[in-house]
Motif scaffolding. Structure first.
Motif, PDB file in Angstrom:
ATOM      1  N   ASP A 163      10.194   1.901 -10.720  1.00 15.24           N
ATOM      2  CA  ASP A 163      10.227   0.595 -11.391  1.00 15.24           C
ATOM      3  C   ASP A 163      11.281   0.579 -12.496  1.00 15.24           C
ATOM      4  O   ASP A 163      12.021  -0.390 -12.649  1.00 15.24           O
ATOM      5  CB  ASP A 163       8.837   0.270 -11.965  1.00 15.24           C
ATOM      6  CG  ASP A 163       8.325   1.402 -12.840  1.00 15.24           C
ATOM      7  OD1 ASP A 163       8.610   2.565 -12.494  1.00 15.24           O
ATOM      8  OD2 ASP A 163       7.654   1.137 -13.859  1.00 15.24           O
ATOM      9  N   THR A 223      14.608  -1.706 -12.704  1.00 16.43           N
ATOM     10  CA  THR A 223      14.798  -2.650 -13.818  1.00 16.43           C
ATOM     11  C   THR A 223      16.071  -2.364 -14.595  1.00 16.43           C
ATOM     12  O   THR A 223      16.849  -3.253 -14.891  1.00 16.43           O
ATOM     13  CB  THR A 223      13.619  -2.537 -14.814  1.00 16.43           C
ATOM     14  OG1 THR A 223      12.422  -2.336 -14.079  1.00 16.43           O
ATOM     15  CG2 THR A 223      13.503  -3.775 -15.666  1.00 16.43           C
ATOM     16  N   ASN A 258      12.227   1.830  -1.732  1.00 10.00           N
ATOM     17  CA  ASN A 258      12.173   0.684  -2.629  1.00 10.00           C
ATOM     18  C   ASN A 258      13.566   0.273  -3.066  1.00 10.00           C
ATOM     19  O   ASN A 258      13.865  -0.909  -3.180  1.00 10.00           O
ATOM     20  CB  ASN A 258      11.351   1.029  -3.865  1.00 10.00           C
ATOM     21  CG  ASN A 258       9.901   1.215  -3.513  1.00 10.00           C
ATOM     22  OD1 ASN A 258       9.379   0.485  -2.671  1.00 10.00           O
ATOM     23  ND2 ASN A 258       9.265   2.191  -4.109  1.00 10.00           N
TER      24      ASN A 258
END
Lengths: 188, 1041
Positions: free
Chosen positions: B532, B536, B572
């Motif tokens: 994540d 970001t 991802n």
């Protein structure tokens, strides 16, 4: 044979640049693509025509003189007589300590023994000299010296330079030298 | 009956004897006679005066008994020796008792011992021996037998009996207790056979685990320590395949079987550490690693200093790596065992053994770290080995070392020293994770507080300031340390973590390569650890940097590099990056480099990918937008599809994509591409106006896109079909437009034609016989052209040759039957005609593993139908024809045959060439001497692989080869091409390392060494390099290895 320097400092060798994953298109698969184009481009060529493009290009682009890096490549992988390490790892030889003079056909290599009283210094010098005799054109005169101030008996080590032929008559010495040089092939 | 018995007794080894034995066995099984009857029948022999006679009788009994337990094994479900089982097969308890008594009584009879043990083993296997009998027999064995007096086989039987006794009558043996141990130790004393030793070690281990050895452990240790350290070289063809490693491991297991050995073992192990044999040292260290945790800290106390001194010797940088690793592992193991025996951490005083041991390490390390200018690698490894062992050891060392190191970093410090200290600090941080948890275990209150936490400010300050250092090593080691720091709980604030990621990003884009490599390594880890944050703070910024006009060229390339690598490491990331890259592609820009880079990045992301990217509709997201950009974009008034680099890259991208898909998605993708590029209907791409000419036409402006069409069609799976297209007319159309529609000879036309040929060949390879037959019938004219019946231009002739070679390959590859191979014959027949050279130089299409130069057309990876060993069959078929052609014709045509043959040879398995080598040698030599560079080059490649895989093939003629190779290296005249010179030198360099006899090579040595003088001074660097290497290798040819 007792070892002079039991625990030498080992230096990180700057790794040969690894291939990067991303390549801009004009660098990617260049040779392959070109080859495909060339062969395909002229399917009707008589086989004798095939040569020209190749050798012309190489002769123009590929010509270069022997430089310091090339000499360094020849000796960097020589093994130290005492340790399972190369002269490069021990900083015994470094590229900046090599000079090539084409006018005088002279190559000068300076090496740094790991410790000032290293009894192997002569042998290391001999190994470097033999390797260069084997892998460089005859026209070069090769000078090999110990770096100033790094060895107790600098002068006597440097004096040994002209005695290669005699040393090579000594079968035991030749064996040791070959042992050290055997790691230097197929590495470049 | 008596006949059978006598038959056996007369000559047990004869066929009759063996038959008699099995016959008797069968009768006992069938209860025709009882075992006791048998004893009675053999009675005379059993009591004969001649020991050999007696032995024969016993062997009869043992043979029958062994047969019984094999034919009716004891029921395994019943508890061992369950009293309610009285009978197993033909055996019952009473008989077994009698026979056991018999065995006991006869043990003094040396000649019969082997068979007696066999008989008793059989009785034990029947599980009917009573505990008393077991005990009594064991006593007798110990009393009567001097095991070591017997041959290896008998000893093995004895150990087997002991093992069975232990596993079946453990209670009984425990009653014997120390007597059993003593008896067994006498039996194995002096054992030298490796198989028996292995067996004994396992029994010793069993005894240690199951007996009370408090009174006997010294004897047990005595029996095994004399074997340490084991050296053993297995004899050649050892049927048991016992290795030195097996023995070492078993012995080590015995050493580590009980803490009681500790006091006895340490002095020996430490003594071996000072041995002159490196092997003994290594074994000793590995044994210490295995034993220290078992023996416990208390046992080492006395020998600790000595142990430390010996181990320190072994961890030095100059020692071979195995040695160093073993020593470090031993240190970890010793630290571990000391920690477990010491009192709790807080009570750790300087008198404690653990503290004493660690103090040695700390003293040595600090001396080097704080005073030396270039700290040694070994110090870092030493500290690492000590702190990773246990929490107490970590706590103790860290409280004594971290602070001094941090203090020493204040002010001016040599770069090398600074880098080394950061690395040490990183090790501490990394290990603290194991004991005190990382940021993911934040809520875990059960873990004690990290003792490094008070220093968090210093850590952060040091590592972050390292990043601005001018020294590469300092930056790298600061980065690595920072990466660890950021993963620890409470060490960095959220704000600092954000700063950390932004710093990584900045470095990844702007710094020199060596540092970027480290950052990328860290980012890959982060992509798996906290994706994540990467998504970001890193990925969007990288994407932005790719299109930044103000960024330097290198910065842009670095951004692409980073994106590509990160895409590889996490699903991802890749499912974000791919659509984003396609988005960038669709931006109307005049920056050709940007478009090229995006396509290249996409290509690299998909190459080597075996599976589709999850949750990514590749047709909509990648294929359609890319294709649309390709056919509609104009940059600086030049159509994008005319850019060869772009076209090639897109074609590679599409073939990689195709290979990841199942056949249904393939059909979907293919229909989009075929509709737009073959039929000229681009509605799928969102383009309404129809282009002037369909892409597939030779005169179409868009014809370059045939590369893409080929990429898609050539990679279809056989079960996927091209929807809504009549294959027959499509193929005929292709032939017509490529060959007869008057294309000119230029790279673009040829590229177009050859891609279409690949499509035709691929379709024919994957279609049924009907399609092939139609195609051959419809295009009969092609055969007339190459056969010379129809005169055409040279260009058309060449095109037809290439097409038909592709078609032939497609068919031979699919089914290498006689009828298909006949087509190869036709080509060989044509070699003598005018234009034969064109056929020969394109013969690689028939044979190459990948005839499309890396694109994989008609290979297994493109799902081509492939017959087993088709290349071999083709080679065997063609070889005699080509050799005959070579022999029959004059010089000019000879090289044509040779060239064709060289292409086949290059790709066929070397074993096949070896089989034919006698016929091939003259041809290889002729090829080397030829003036035809393509021919020489191919032959050199063949020789190179032969030298590697089967040098003996060339041994007989090596002198001729060496002479020709030396000529090819250029010498004084630089007539040969660089490629040929380099290859010839490589071949020469390979020769001394082959297993060709020294006598043969030694004669050539002076000639080669002087012959290579010339190439050493070659104008081209690669040639010089190879020449130097080859010459050095010949110098090292000394006739002993």
């Amino acid at each position: 044979m007792s070892k002079d320097n039991l625990n030498p400092t080992v230096f990180a060798v700057s790794a040969t640049p690894t291939l990067r994953r991303f390549k801009p298109l004009h660098l990617q698969n260049q040779t392959q693509a070109q080859k495909a184009f060339r062969l395909n481009a002229r399917p009707s060529i008589a086989s004798s025509d095939f040569t020209d493009s190749d050798s012309d290009k190489d002769n123009e682009e590929g010509i270069s003189f022997i430089d310091e890096q090339e000499v360094f490549q020849l000796i960097r992988n020589i093994n130290d007589p005492e340790h399972p390490l190369t002269l490069e790892q021990l900083h015994v030889v470094q590229q900046r300590h090599i000079t090539v003079d084409h006018k005088l056909s002279l190559i000068h290599v300076t090496f740094t023994p790991t410790i000032p009283h290293c009894s192997m210094a002569t042998l290391i010098g001999l190994c470097i000299r033999v390797q260069l005799l084997r892998c460089l054109p005859q026209r070069f005169k090769v000078d090999i010296t110990v770096e100033e101030g790094t060895h107790q008996s600098e002068k006597s080590v440097n004096k040994h330079k002209e005695r290669v032929a005699a040393a090579m008559e000594n079968s035991h010495l030749l064996e040791v030298v070959n042992q050290c040089l055997s790691t230097a092939v197929d590495k470049f | 009956m008596a006949e059978l018995v006598n038959g056996y007794l007369n000559d047990p080894e004869s066929t009759f004897g063996q038959k008699a034995l099995s016959e008797l066995g069968a009768r006992v099984v069938d209860r025709e006679i009882t075992l006791l009857d048998l004893v009675r029948l053999a009675g005379g022999a059993l009591t004969a005066a001649d020991p050999f006679e007696r032995a024969k009788a016993v062997s009869l009994l043992a043979g029958v008994l062994a047969g019984l337990t094999i034919t009716s094994p004891a029921p395994t479900v019943t508890p061992i020796n369950a009293p309610n089982i009285d009978r197993v097969g033909a055996l019952d308890r009473r008989t077994v008792a009698v026979l056991a008594q018999f065995v006991r009584d006869r043990l003094h009879d040396t000649q019969s011992v082997e068979d007696l043990l066999r008989a008793f083993q059989a009785l034990l296997d029947s599980r009917l021996v009573s505990r008393n009998d077991a005990i009594e027999t064991t006593r007798s064995i110990f009393k009567e037998l001097n095991v070591q007096n017997f041959s290896q086989n008998v000893r093995f039987s004895a150990y087997r009996v002991f093992q069975s006794l232990l596993s079946l009558h453990l209670d009984g043996m425990k009653i014997l207790g120390d007597n059993f141990i003593a008896g067994f130790l006498v039996a194995m004393d002096g054992e030298k056979d490796p198989r028996n030793i292995l067996f004994c070690f396992s029994i010793v281990k069993f005894i240690i685990f199951n007996f009370d050895i408090s009174g006997k452990f010294e004897d047990l240790f005595e029996a095994i320590y004399c074997y340490f350290p084991i050296t053993f070289r297995p004899p050649p063809n050892d049927p048991y395949g016992i290795t030195s490693k097996d023995l070492k491991l078993q012995l080590r297991n015995c050493f580590a079987a009980t803490p009681l050995f500790g006091k006895l073992a340490w002095p020996i192990l430490i003594e071996k550490l000072s041995s002159t044999s490196e092997n003994a040292k290594l074994d000793a260290m590995e044994t210490i690693t295995a034993c220290a945790p078992i023996y416990g800290g208390e046992s080492i106390r006395k020998n600790l200093d000595e142990l430390w001194e010996q181990l320190l010797e072994e961890i030095l940088d100059s020692k071979p790596e195995v040695q160093r690793l073993a020593a470090l592992q031993a240190i970890t193991a010793v630290t571990y065992s000391l920690s477990t025996s010491s009192t709790s951490v807080s009570l750790l005083s300087s008198t404690d053994t653990l503290a004493k041991f660690l103090d040695n390490i700390i003293k040595y390390s600090l001396a080097d770290l704080l005073e030396g200018t270039a700290p040694k690698e070994s110090v870092r490894h030493l500290l690492f080995a000590a702190i990773k062992a246990t929490e107490p050891s970590f706590y103790y060392v860290s409280t004594k070392v971290v602070k001094p190191i941090l203090q020493s970093l204040i002010g001016a410090v040599a770069n090398e020293s600074r880098a080394a200290k950061y690395a040490v600090l990183r090790d501490f941080l990394l290990n603290s994770k194991t004991f005190y948890g990382d940021s993911t275990s934040m809520q875990d209150d059960s873990l004690p507080q990290n003792p490094l936490l008070p220093f968090k400010e210093e850590f952060f300050q040091n590592f972050s300031s390292a990043l601005s250092s001018k020294n590469e090593f300092v930056v790298i080691s600061g980065l690595r340390a920072l990466a660890v720091l950021s993963t620890l709980a409470e060490f960095m604030s959220d704000h600092e973590v954000e700063w950390y990621f932004q710093t990584l990003l900045g470095i990844a884009i702007n710094e020199p390569k060596a540092i970027i490599d480290v950052v990328i390594e860290i980012l890959i880890e982060e992509a798996n650890f906290r994706v994540d944050k990467v998504l970001t703070y890193v990925v969007p910024q990288l994407l932005e940097a790719c299109t930044l006009a103000s960024a330097s060229e290198q910065a842009v390339l670095n951004s692409f590099e980073c994106l590509v690598v990160l895409s590889d490491s996490s699903h991802n990331v890749v499912s974000v990056v791919v659509p984003a890259l396609v988005q960038i592609l669709q931006i109307e820009t005049q920056n050709l480099e940007q478009v090229r880079n995006v396509i290249s990045a996409l290509e690299i992301i998909f190459v080597d990918r075996k599976l589709p990217i999850p949750q990514l509709d590749v047709v909509d997201v990648v294929v359609i937008p890319t294709l649309r950009t390709l056919v509609t974009r104009k940059i600086d008034d030049v159509w994008l599809y005319t850019d060869v680099l772009v076209i090639e890259s897109v074609s590679r991208l599409f073939s990689s994509v195709m290979r990841t898909l199942d056949s249904r998605t393939q059909e979907l993708l293919a229909s989009v591409v075929v509709n737009s590029l073959f039929k000229g209907d681009m509605t799928d791409l969102g383009i309404s106006e129809k282009p002037e000419l369909a892409v597939a036409d030779a005169k179409s402006a868009l014809r370059n896109v045939s590369w893409v069409l080929a990429a898609v069609i050539c990679n279809l799976r056989p079960e996927a079909s091209i929807l809504n297209v009549d294959i027959r007319s499509m193929l005929n159309y292709f032939v017509q437009t490529t060959i007869f529609n008057g294309t000119t000879e230029d790279a673009e036309s040829n590229g177009y034609a050859f891609r279409i040929f690949e499509i035709v060949a691929s379709i024919l390879n994957k279609s049924n016989a009907e399609v092939v037959a139609d195609f051959l019938a419809d295009n009969n004219r092609l055969f007339k052209i190459i056969g010379g019946q129809e005169k055409t231009s040279l260009r058309i002739h060449s095109l037809v040759v290439v097409l038909l070679l592709w078609v032939t390959r497609a068919l031979v590859m699919k089914r290498s039957s006689a009828s298909e191979l006949a087509k190869v014959t036709e080509f060989i027949d044509l070699l003598k005609n005018e234009g034969g050279d064109v056929i020969a130089s394109n013969f690689y299409i028939l044979a190459a593993d990948d005839p499309s130069f890396g694109r994989g057309t008609l290979t297994k990876s493109a799902f081509a139908k492939t017959a087993l060993l088709w290349q071999q069959k083709q080679f065997k078929h063609a070889l005699p024809l080509l050799v005959a052609g070579f022999n029959e014709h004059d010089n000019l045509s000879k090289s044509v045959y040779l060239l064709a043959l060289s292409h086949l040879m290059k790709y066929v398995a070397k074993s096949v060439i070896l089989y034919e080598i006698k016929n091939l040698i003259p041809l290889l030599l002729a090829g080397l001497a030829s003036k035809n560079v393509q021919l020489t080059h191919t032959i050199l490649e063949v020789i190179q692989t032969l030298l590697k895989d089967a040098p003996q093939a060339l041994a007989e003629h090596i002198e001729s080869f060496v002479i020709l190779l030396l000529q090819l290296t250029g010498g004084d005249s630089k007539s040969q091409s660089v490629d040929v010179r380099v290859l010839a030198l490589k071949c020469l360099g390979q020769i001394p390392k082959t297993d060709i006899t020294f006598n043969i090579l030694f004669v050539l040595k002076p000639r080669v060494i002087s012959g290579l003088q010339g190439p050493l001074d070659d104008g081209v660097k690669v040639v010089r390099k190879e020449a130097g290497n080859a010459r050095a290798k010949w110098f090292l040819l000394l006739g002993k290895n």
